[in-house]
Design a protein around this motif. Structure first.
Motif, mmCIF file in Angstrom:
data_model
loop_
_atom_site.group_PDB
_atom_site.id
_atom_site.type_symbol
_atom_site.label_atom_id
_atom_site.label_comp_id
_atom_site.label_asym_id
_atom_site.label_seq_id
_atom_site.Cartn_x
_atom_site.Cartn_y
_atom_site.Cartn_z
ATOM 1 N N ALA A 178 0.816 -1.285 0.167
ATOM 2 C CA ALA A 178 -0.072 -0.035 0.171
ATOM 3 C C ALA A 178 0.813 1.216 0.029
ATOM 4 C CB ALA A 178 -1.060 -0.028 1.215
ATOM 5 N N ALA A 179 2.018 1.233 0.751
ATOM 6 C CA ALA A 179 2.818 2.489 1.034
ATOM 7 C C ALA A 179 3.372 2.663 -0.545
ATOM 8 C CB ALA A 179 3.800 2.232 1.864
ATOM 9 N N ALA A 180 3.769 1.492 -1.236
ATOM 10 C CA ALA A 180 4.584 1.720 -2.386
ATOM 11 C C ALA A 180 3.854 2.245 -3.389
ATOM 12 C CB ALA A 180 4.946 0.216 -2.990
ATOM 13 N N ARG A 181 2.556 2.061 -3.635
ATOM 14 C CA ARG A 181 1.188 2.408 -4.470
ATOM 15 C C ARG A 181 1.024 3.746 -4.185
ATOM 16 N NH1 ARG A 181 -2.256 -2.922 -4.622
ATOM 17 N NH2 ARG A 181 -1.200 -4.159 -5.969
ATOM 18 N N ALA A 182 1.251 4.398 -2.940
ATOM 19 C CA ALA A 182 0.853 5.565 -2.466
ATOM 20 C C ALA A 182 2.028 6.568 -2.659
ATOM 21 C CB ALA A 182 0.074 5.887 -1.174
ATOM 22 N N GLY A 183 3.238 5.869 -2.784
ATOM 23 C CA GLY A 183 4.262 6.727 -2.617
ATOM 24 C C GLY A 183 4.844 7.225 -1.433
ATOM 25 N N ALA A 184 4.494 6.424 -0.285
ATOM 26 C CA ALA A 184 4.983 6.833 1.087
ATOM 27 C C ALA A 184 5.948 6.072 1.512
ATOM 28 C CB ALA A 184 3.569 6.528 1.930
ATOM 29 N N PRO A 185 6.906 6.844 2.512
ATOM 30 C CA PRO A 185 7.948 6.082 3.025
ATOM 31 C C PRO A 185 7.499 4.808 3.913
ATOM 32 C CG PRO A 185 8.272 8.456 3.196
ATOM 33 C CD PRO A 185 6.816 8.205 2.739
ATOM 34 N N PHE A 186 8.205 3.852 3.770
ATOM 35 C CA PHE A 186 7.755 2.787 4.582
ATOM 36 C C PHE A 186 9.088 1.867 5.257
ATOM 37 C CE2 PHE A 186 8.048 -2.179 4.813
ATOM 38 C CZ PHE A 186 6.686 -2.436 5.729
ATOM 39 N N ILE A 187 8.794 1.367 6.590
ATOM 40 C CA ILE A 187 10.108 0.606 7.129
ATOM 41 C C ILE A 187 9.279 -0.589 7.900
ATOM 42 C CG2 ILE A 187 10.344 1.845 9.296
ATOM 43 C CD1 ILE A 187 13.573 1.739 8.462
ATOM 44 N N ALA A 188 9.978 -1.392 8.382
ATOM 45 C CA ALA A 188 9.367 -2.557 9.309
ATOM 46 C C ALA A 188 10.292 -2.641 10.500
ATOM 47 C CB ALA A 188 9.254 -3.798 8.436
ATOM 48 N N ILE A 189 9.872 -2.944 11.578
ATOM 49 C CA ILE A 189 10.539 -3.115 12.884
ATOM 50 C C ILE A 189 9.872 -4.091 13.790
ATOM 51 C CG2 ILE A 189 11.154 -2.117 14.811
ATOM 52 C CD1 ILE A 189 10.588 0.786 14.048
ATOM 53 N N ARG A 190 10.608 -5.378 13.558
ATOM 54 C CA ARG A 190 9.932 -6.673 13.955
ATOM 55 C C ARG A 190 10.936 -7.162 15.114
ATOM 56 N NH1 ARG A 190 5.227 -6.676 11.651
ATOM 57 N NH2 ARG A 190 4.907 -8.456 12.588
#
Length: 264
Positions: A178-190
């Motif tokens: 979803a972030a990719a399609r919206a052009g929004a920055p993304f990161i994961a913390i697990r």
């Protein structure tokens, strides 16, 4: 509508509670997907439509790298989805979290969908087994996004050897999409819960309800019908507690750096 916020996607209510206990609630919105990638994508899309500055996937995960133990923290530099899609986390956000000088950089870059096999380092050398960096109490590594529960040690081993991923979860790839399609920055913390050599007990496979709560009675009922599962359930509970404790300890400082990226 909240003006200027980071959208946080969690799979479980317990993960959302860990975020709420550690992070300034006035600067975030939290959505719980019930460990479902499609729902995670839907929530992230709603956040993006409402003007989220970034989308962050936060929660526990299953270990794939045999070197990892419960409570180890992963910063996901790449998400490999079940369908073969590959998503790279935002380089600026990676640098903000992992750099000794988090204010360096020219500004957030948009998340991009990339070709499998492309070099996806965060812009600085990675050390340790599997290209991991263990500085600062975390490692920077690839994550696998699964659409079905990875319930056996054999399945975990296959993902590790075939894709080189350190951990697996069931919502990061949906949020990243979803972030990719919206052009929004993304990161994961697990944070690692069950380690690579640990199979999930059968009684736990339907423990997560669609709203992200835990079906305690159903899980215990399944274990009562097969009491030999109780020791494994207890181990899983301990693993999950270690992962949640790691998130509570780490999320405050990590999000403080992320907030600086967006003047929140």
């Amino acid at each position: 509508m909240m003006a200027g916020f980071i959208g946080v996607i969690c799979g479980l209510k317990s993960e959302a509670e860990a975020v709420s206990a550690s992070v300034d609630a006035s600067k975030i919105r939290i959505g719980v997907s019930g460990a479902n990638a499609a729902r995670a994508e839907e929530i992230a899309r709603e956040f993006c439509n409402d003007g989220a500055s970034a989308i962050i996937s936060v929660g526990v995960s299953g270990g794939l790298d045999p070197a990892l133990k419960p409570g180890d923290l992963i910063i996901g530099e790449t998400i490999i989805a079940d369908d073969g899609s590959v998503y790279a986390s935002d380089n600026y956000l990676l640098a903000a979290i992992t750099s000794d000088h988090p204010d360096e950089g020219r500004g957030p870059e948009t998340l991009r969908k990339v070709d499998p096999g492309r070099s996806l380092s965060s812009g600085r050398p990675l050390a340790g087994p599997g290209g991991r960096d263990s500085r600062g109490g975390y490692i920077v590594a690839k994550l696998f996004g699964a659409d079905e529960i990875i319930d056996s040690a054999a399945k975990k081993s296959a993902l590790f050897h075939n894709h080189g991923c350190a951990a697996v979860d069931m919502e990061s790839h949906g949020a990243a999409r979803a972030a990719a399609r919206a052009g929004a920055p993304f990161i994961a913390i697990r944070a690692i819960a069950d380690p690579a050599d640990r199979a999930l007990p059968q009684a736990a496979l339907e423990a997560v309800a669609p709203d992200g709560s835990t079906r305690v009675i159903k899980t215990l009922g399944a274990a009562l019908r097969d009491p030999k599962q109780f020791p494994e359930l207890m181990k899983l509970g301990g693993d999950s507690a270690a992962a949640t404790k790691s998130l509570r300890r780490s999320l405050g400082p990590l999000f403080a750096r992320l907030f600086l990226c967006f003047d929140l």
